[in-house]
Design a protein around this motif. Structure first.
Motif, PDB file in Angstrom:
ATOM      1  N   LYS A   1       0.827  -1.214   0.000  1.00  0.00           N
ATOM      2  CA  LYS A   1       0.000   0.000   0.000  1.00  0.00           C
ATOM      3  C   LYS A   1       0.861   1.262   0.000  1.00  0.00           C
ATOM      4  O   LYS A   1       0.508   2.260  -0.619  1.00  0.00           O
ATOM      5  CB  LYS A   1      -0.943  -0.016   1.195  1.00  0.00           C
TER       6      LYS A   1
ATOM      7  N   ARG B   1       2.078   1.660  -3.588  1.00  0.00           N
ATOM      8  CA  ARG B   1       0.982   2.049  -4.495  1.00  0.00           C
ATOM      9  C   ARG B   1       0.525   3.479  -4.228  1.00  0.00           C
ATOM     10  O   ARG B   1       0.212   4.231  -5.146  1.00  0.00           O
ATOM     11  CB  ARG B   1      -0.182   1.060  -4.361  1.00  0.00           C
ATOM     12  N   GLU B   2       0.501   3.846  -2.954  1.00  0.00           N
ATOM     13  CA  GLU B   2       0.054   5.206  -2.625  1.00  0.00           C
ATOM     14  C   GLU B   2       1.009   6.246  -3.227  1.00  0.00           C
ATOM     15  O   GLU B   2       0.570   7.228  -3.836  1.00  0.00           O
ATOM     16  CB  GLU B   2      -0.021   5.393  -1.104  1.00  0.00           C
TER      17      GLU B   2
ATOM     18  N   ILE C   1       3.080   5.874  -5.735  1.00  0.00           N
ATOM     19  CA  ILE C   1       3.000   5.858  -7.197  1.00  0.00           C
ATOM     20  C   ILE C   1       1.716   6.540  -7.671  1.00  0.00           C
ATOM     21  O   ILE C   1       1.717   7.330  -8.625  1.00  0.00           O
ATOM     22  CB  ILE C   1       3.078   4.397  -7.729  1.00  0.00           C
ATOM     23  N   TYR C   2       0.622   6.264  -6.974  1.00  0.00           N
ATOM     24  CA  TYR C   2      -0.644   6.913  -7.331  1.00  0.00           C
ATOM     25  C   TYR C   2      -0.504   8.434  -7.213  1.00  0.00           C
ATOM     26  O   TYR C   2      -0.903   9.187  -8.106  1.00  0.00           O
ATOM     27  CB  TYR C   2      -1.772   6.417  -6.421  1.00  0.00           C
TER      28      TYR C   2
ATOM     29  N   LEU D   1      -5.817   1.669   5.734  1.00  0.00           N
ATOM     30  CA  LEU D   1      -5.216   2.338   4.578  1.00  0.00           C
ATOM     31  C   LEU D   1      -6.061   2.074   3.334  1.00  0.00           C
ATOM     32  O   LEU D   1      -6.507   0.963   3.090  1.00  0.00           O
ATOM     33  CB  LEU D   1      -3.777   1.875   4.312  1.00  0.00           C
ATOM     34  N   GLU D   2      -6.211   3.110   2.570  1.00  0.00           N
ATOM     35  CA  GLU D   2      -7.029   3.011   1.376  1.00  0.00           C
ATOM     36  C   GLU D   2      -6.364   2.054   0.381  1.00  0.00           C
ATOM     37  O   GLU D   2      -5.146   2.069   0.225  1.00  0.00           O
ATOM     38  CB  GLU D   2      -7.135   4.406   0.764  1.00  0.00           C
ATOM     39  N   ASP D   3      -7.200   1.245  -0.251  1.00  0.00           N
ATOM     40  CA  ASP D   3      -6.659   0.324  -1.249  1.00  0.00           C
ATOM     41  C   ASP D   3      -6.590   1.045  -2.583  1.00  0.00           C
ATOM     42  O   ASP D   3      -7.548   1.058  -3.337  1.00  0.00           O
ATOM     43  CB  ASP D   3      -7.557  -0.908  -1.349  1.00  0.00           C
ATOM     44  N   ILE D   4      -5.486   1.668  -2.835  1.00  0.00           N
ATOM     45  CA  ILE D   4      -5.352   2.485  -4.041  1.00  0.00           C
ATOM     46  C   ILE D   4      -4.873   1.614  -5.185  1.00  0.00           C
ATOM     47  O   ILE D   4      -3.958   0.812  -5.019  1.00  0.00           O
ATOM     48  CB  ILE D   4      -4.337   3.618  -3.790  1.00  0.00           C
ATOM     49  N   SER D   5      -5.515   1.781  -6.326  1.00  0.00           N
ATOM     50  CA  SER D   5      -5.038   0.978  -7.456  1.00  0.00           C
ATOM     51  C   SER D   5      -4.186   1.841  -8.383  1.00  0.00           C
ATOM     52  O   SER D   5      -4.424   3.043  -8.526  1.00  0.00           O
ATOM     53  CB  SER D   5      -6.220   0.366  -8.202  1.00  0.00           C
ATOM     54  N   ILE D   6      -3.203   1.202  -8.941  1.00  0.00           N
ATOM     55  CA  ILE D   6      -2.349   1.887  -9.910  1.00  0.00           C
ATOM     56  C   ILE D   6      -2.398   1.068 -11.190  1.00  0.00           C
ATOM     57  O   ILE D   6      -2.762  -0.112 -11.157  1.00  0.00           O
ATOM     58  CB  ILE D   6      -0.894   2.019  -9.397  1.00  0.00           C
ATOM     59  N   PRO D   7      -2.065   1.675 -12.313  1.00  0.00           N
ATOM     60  CA  PRO D   7      -2.168   0.906 -13.570  1.00  0.00           C
ATOM     61  C   PRO D   7      -1.233  -0.304 -13.556  1.00  0.00           C
ATOM     62  O   PRO D   7      -0.159  -0.246 -12.953  1.00  0.00           O
ATOM     63  CB  PRO D   7      -1.739   1.918 -14.637  1.00  0.00           C
TER      64      PRO D   7
ATOM     65  N   TYR E   1       1.894   0.786 -18.481  1.00  0.00           N
ATOM     66  CA  TYR E   1       1.798   2.127 -19.041  1.00  0.00           C
ATOM     67  C   TYR E   1       1.678   2.013 -20.560  1.00  0.00           C
ATOM     68  O   TYR E   1       2.234   1.089 -21.164  1.00  0.00           O
ATOM     69  CB  TYR E   1       3.025   2.946 -18.646  1.00  0.00           C
TER      70      TYR E   1
END
Lengths: 533, 228
Positions: free
Chosen positions: A485, A488-489, A491-492, B74-80, B83
């Protein structure tokens, strides 16, 4: 006339990844910092004070990583450390009541009560919540030589073809060090001792003088190091690479054969956090049902679940014996090396993670104290001289030429620990972010105001994502959820900024909130990622 | 080395690896058993190398002793996943393995996936000795693959990887990687080394670190695992 009396240099790398979660009232992993302050950093400073008071000369190279400096100087985390100590003291009091009358365990509850009470007193009253100044004090007195390391402890070999990423890690680290200590460091600790041929040019560009590489990396170097690991080698760019001593490594690092594995020492794993009723522990575990509390009552004993109770006095005696054994072994090595090195002083370089002492190996600080005390006794039986690396280099400025090989101190000795089915996805994103950050410095060469702020935050997020610690945790499976996390955070956040800049928009509220949350490197200048002419 | 990495290798590559590790492979041995054999041999080989396998990863785990998964935290953030660009990167893993990863821009990908019957995606590994590649071999990959662990024949040499499309005996390069130089695996103990250096290398731990190249009759496994 050359002085060839052998030298020994102790190097302690104090580092933790950046974990700061102001959006939570309590966050379990912030305790990583609190635990090592209580078990390693404060006890180290306590020992330094004692040695100074008794006029016992000691020398040590110490790395205070930029992420650690950021956390140690953060008001919120310092406030939370006090809250943590109060909570630990409360648990110690509960434990004293629970164990009252028990001749074996009550004294251990007393030990923890004393430890946390003393930590609170020292942190609050003696150091005014600023232990960085205390390390600075001993540095100015000449006892410790401070070094820096990459800004977020990135494993540099996996970015070797992105020079701007390497420069950004080094430059941000030097600025962080300078902001805290008012001068630039001479020594650079390679995160995970990760070295690749070519790195020396970057180090040299920032006027760094020396670093440390693994025995394996040095011995595989070209040409073979003339004096083996007993002298630093000089690279083509004039960076002195000291070489980690293999024997000193094994004596302490080895989980199976090293001193910390001795049966009388305190066992790291057996913790009341896994033994006692969760409802009893609930107020002390930050919302986690099971976890380490720091209260450990058992000795290593052996490969058994039937552990013996921990006896501090026996463990202390053993730590002193181990310090003597450690020195004795180093003396044997030194004599053997001196036989072949008539023209210069052999040096035995002993680098360790600082948190090994006190946190993992509870008696490690006592070991260090006994080491320094024994070293201070001048007699014919002890030919070794304790030096800092700069001292050694000023006395031995000329070193044999060699270029160490690509290497690290992690399992395998190369980059295996960061290129594994469990963590190899990370590099696709961190390397892309670093490349895009370089691109942003070209597209936006002279920004100010809001756009400069957002570019600086983008640079922080790229550096945070590059931390080698997260990838190691992904591989080990420990705290892997948090590690994933965190990456990812960051990078986001970076990608979002990149898109905003491309669309010529800025979400001011989002940016302000992010700046408050990930507030590392307040002096950040995004040009650290700019291509160098 | 783990089953996941080995499963990425072709049958032929597995057999070559087994051969280099001196593993007897009977005719017709199933792939899954071959992987098991390689893992077993590898573990046998590393189990007695206790000298330096206790790496700092252990401390990192203790220093950062955590709690595992905590639901909802913690927020489950997605990333690509990737690219929208066409590129390939190569990173050195150890003396004999390169980690390569790549992306293919959507437009290119769609074009070739439509021709999947006749087009193949492949990695061309070349030794980069000068301006022109001097030696190369191919690994066929699928359009779903985005990474590969590549076994290269020689430490201390440089390689580069082309991401290629092969169609009707013609090969088109979509992207070319950076050049990577493989590190050395063993000490270069030549007779030219002075006695003082030879002695100090031994005192430094060259033997315990398994840095001396084994003789033919006692060849080491292909992958060295002695860390520090």
């Amino acid at each position: 006339m050359a002085n060839n009396s052998p030298s020994i240099a102790l190097v302690l790398n104090a580092h933790l990844p950046f974990v700061r979660k102001p959006q939570y009232r309590q966050f379990y992993e912030e305790r990583w910092l609190f635990e090592v302050i209580s078990e390693t950093y404060l006890p180290l400073l306590r020992m330094f004070r004692k040695l100074e008071l008794e006029n016992i000369p000691f020398r040590v190279n110490m790395v205070l990583s930029p992420t650690l400096l950021a956390m140690l100087s953060d008001e919120l985390l310092c406030e939370r450390y006090i809250e943590y100590l109060d909570n630990q003291i409360e648990l110690a009091q509960k434990e004293r009541r629970r164990l009252a009358g028990d001749p074996v365990f009550e004294p251990l509850a007393d030990l923890y009560f004393a430890m946390y009470s003393r930590s609170r007193e020292e942190f609050e009253d003696l150091y005014g919540r600023n232990i960085i100044r205390a390390f600075d004090y001993f540095s100015k007195k000449g006892y410790i030589e401070l070094m820096t390391t990459a800004a977020t402890h990135a494993f540099l070999p996996t970015y070797s073809d992105i020079p701007e990423a390497i420069d950004a890690q080094i430059e941000s680290a030097i600025i962080a060090h300078r902001m805290e200590f008012g001068k630039n460091p001479s020594g650079f600790w390679l995160p995970q001792l990760g070295w690749y041929p070519g790195l020396e040019k970057h180090l040299r560009a920032y006027n760094l003088k020396y670093t440390i590489v693994t025995t394996k990396g040095a011995l595989l170097g070209s040409p073979s190091p003339f004096y083996g690991s007993f002298s630093p080698v000089m690279t083509a760019s004039h960076i002195a690479a000291f070489i980690r001593d293999a024997g000193a490594t094994k004596a302490i690092w080895s989980e199976t054969e090293g001193y910390p594995a001795h049966s009388v020492y305190r066992d790291f794993y057996r913790d009341i956090g896994y033994d006692l009723d969760p409802s009893y522990l609930a107020p002390h575990l930050y919302g986690v049902e099971r976890g380490y509390t720091g209260f450990k009552y058992w000795a290593v004993t052996g490969k058994t679940d039937n552990k013996r109770p921990y006896e501090p006095s026996a463990a202390s005696a053993q730590a002193i014996m181990h310090a003597h054994a450690y020195l004795s072994d180093r003396k044997v090595q030194a004599r053997a090396a001196s036989y072949w090195m008539k023209d210069r002083s052999p040096i035995i370089v002993c680098p360790y993670d600082a948190e090994l002492f006190g946190h993992w190996w509870f008696e490690g600080i006592q070991f260090l104290e006994a080491f320094f005390r024994t070293m201070s006794r001048k007699d014919e039986e002890n030919p070794l001289r304790l030096v800092t690396m700069s001292e050694y280099l000023s006395e031995n400025p000329s070193c044999p030429r060699s270029e160490p090989e690509f290497s690290s101190w992690a399992e395998g000795g190369y980059a295996e620990a960061w290129l594994d089915g469990r963590n190899d996805w990370v590099l696709r994103h961190t390397r892309r972010a670093a490349e895009r950050m370089r691109e942003l410095t070209i597209r936006f060469p002279n920004e100010s105001g809001l756009r400069e702020r957002i570019l600086n935050q983008a640079a922080r997020e790229v550096l945070l994502a590059m931390s080698s610690d997260w990838a190691l945790l992904l591989r080990s499976g420990k705290s892997a959820d948090l590690a994933a996390k965190q990456i990812r955070e960051s990078i986001y956040n970076f990608n979002h900024i990149y898109e905003m800049l491309s669309a010529h928009t800025v979400e001011t509220e989002w940016l302000t909130s992010l700046e408050k949350r990930n507030n590392i490197f307040p002096y950040m200048n995004y040009h650290v990622f700019a291509p160098k002419k | 080395m783990n089953p996941e990495i080995l499963s990425l290798l072709s049958d032929e590559e597995l057999r070559t690896l087994a051969e280099k590790m001196n593993i007897y492979v009977p005719e017709g041995l199933e792939r899954i058993f071959l992987i098991e054999e390689i893992i077993d041999a590898y573990e046998d080989d590393t189990s007695d190398k206790v000298y330096s396998h206790d790496a700092p990863d252990h401390l990192e785990e203790k220093k950062l002793a955590g709690t595992g998964f905590i639901p909802g935290r913690l927020e489950d953030i997605s990333i690509p996943d990737y690219y929208n660009e066409t590129y390939i990167n190569a990173i050195v893993r150890d003396p004999l393995w390169i980690f390569a990863f790549w992306d293919i821009a959507d437009s290119t990908r769609q074009k070739y996936i439509g021709e999947a019957e006749t087009s193949r995606l492949l990695l061309r590994i070349s030794e980069a000795t000068g301006f022109e590649p001097s030696f190369s071999y191919d690994i066929v990959v699928s359009f779903d693959d985005r990474k590969w662990y590549i076994n290269v024949p020689h430490p201390k040499r440089s390689y580069m990887i082309d991401l290629c499309i092969a169609k009707c005996h013609k090969v088109r390069i979509l992207a070319r990687s950076n050049i990577v130089r493989m590190p050395s695996q063993y000490l270069d103990i030549s007779s030219k080394l002075p006695q003082v250096t030879r002695s100090l290398l031994v005192l430094s731990g060259s033997e315990e670190l398994h840095l001396i190249e084994p003789k033919e009759e006692n060849s080491l496994r292909i992958m060295s695992m002695e860390g520090e």
